[in-house]
Design a protein around this motif. Structure first.
Motif, PDB file in Angstrom:
ATOM      1  N   VAL A  13     116.587 -74.267  54.116  1.00  0.00           N
ATOM      2  CA  VAL A  13     116.528 -75.296  55.175  1.00  0.00           C
ATOM      3  C   VAL A  13     114.747 -75.782  55.664  1.00  0.00           C
ATOM      4  O   VAL A  13     114.854 -76.726  55.832  1.00  0.00           O
ATOM      5  CB  VAL A  13     117.264 -74.544  56.586  1.00  0.00           C
ATOM      6  N   MET A  14     113.907 -74.642  55.811  1.00  0.00           N
ATOM      7  CA  MET A  14     112.833 -75.028  56.222  1.00  0.00           C
ATOM      8  C   MET A  14     112.087 -75.918  54.963  1.00  0.00           C
ATOM      9  O   MET A  14     111.387 -76.995  55.242  1.00  0.00           O
ATOM     10  CB  MET A  14     112.011 -74.047  56.570  1.00  0.00           C
ATOM     11  N   GLN A  15     112.519 -75.798  53.698  1.00  0.00           N
ATOM     12  CA  GLN A  15     111.882 -76.308  52.563  1.00  0.00           C
ATOM     13  C   GLN A  15     112.443 -77.917  52.634  1.00  0.00           C
ATOM     14  O   GLN A  15     111.647 -78.921  52.492  1.00  0.00           O
ATOM     15  CB  GLN A  15     112.336 -75.801  51.445  1.00  0.00           C
ATOM     16  N   MET A  16     113.721 -77.998  52.934  1.00  0.00           N
ATOM     17  CA  MET A  16     114.300 -79.272  53.132  1.00  0.00           C
ATOM     18  C   MET A  16     113.780 -80.142  54.287  1.00  0.00           C
ATOM     19  O   MET A  16     113.637 -81.218  54.061  1.00  0.00           O
ATOM     20  CB  MET A  16     115.904 -79.156  53.362  1.00  0.00           C
ATOM     21  N   GLY A  17     113.323 -79.446  55.333  1.00  0.00           N
ATOM     22  CA  GLY A  17     112.741 -79.917  56.494  1.00  0.00           C
ATOM     23  C   GLY A  17     111.410 -80.736  55.916  1.00  0.00           C
ATOM     24  O   GLY A  17     111.205 -81.672  56.542  1.00  0.00           O
TER      25      GLY A  17
END
Length: 173
Positions: A13-17
């Motif tokens: 999720v943080m990578q998507m962010g």
């Protein structure tokens, strides 16, 4: 994408962010949400909330349930102003929180710190509770203090089948 644990999910999720250029504030909020989720997953306690109408005897019920006169009781008016958690621990201890993480005030009986848990007799525990009662009542039942309090945690070295099974009793306002 296959995710096998919370850490991998958080990382994905943080990578998507980063890919979608979420704001720093949004990324921080997501990270905090994952930390909260992880802490709840690792918490082995079962929280038993005692709920009911205003002045319906919740505190009286809890006192009877655990066999100690620790929470304020009053037949004419409501008594609990702050959520109060009661649980088992090796020593008698009370923590007052104004936020979710850091105790604002602690009440620890120094005499109790010197006792091994098997030496807490009912009479010793009742004496500790009697000494702490004004402190407990101030932060759980006095509205002028309780309005700033997010929760009160009372740890009791008291043998009770509920506490032996990692049950935390929650007295609600």
């Amino acid at each position: 994408m296959t995710v096998s644990n919370i850490s991998e999910l958080q990382s994905a999720v943080m990578q998507m962010g980063k890919s979608y250029k979420w704001s720093t504030a949004a990324q921080k909020k997501i990270k905090q949400s994952f930390e909260l989720l992880q802490s709840r997953i690792s918490d082995k306690n079962f929280y038993l909330g005692v709920v009911g109408e205003f002045s319906s005897g919740k505190s009286t019920f809890i006192n009877a349930l655990i066999g100690l006169d620790i929470l304020k009781e009053d037949i004419l008016q409501g008594t609990t102003c702050s959520p109060t958690l009661l649980c088992y621990d090796d020593f008698f201890d009370i923590e007052i929180y104004t936020d979710k993480k850091t105790p604002y005030i602690k009440f620890s009986e120094e005499e109790g710190k010197n006792l091994k848990k098997q030496n807490y007799t009912v009479s010793i525990l009742n004496k500790l509770i009697e000494d702490a009662r004004p402190f407990i009542y101030r932060y759980t039942a006095d509205e002028k203090y309780a309005e700033r309090i997010s929760k009160v945690v009372i740890r009791l070295p008291h043998k009770n089948p509920l506490f032996d099974n990692n049950i935390v009793i929650v007295d609600t306002p």
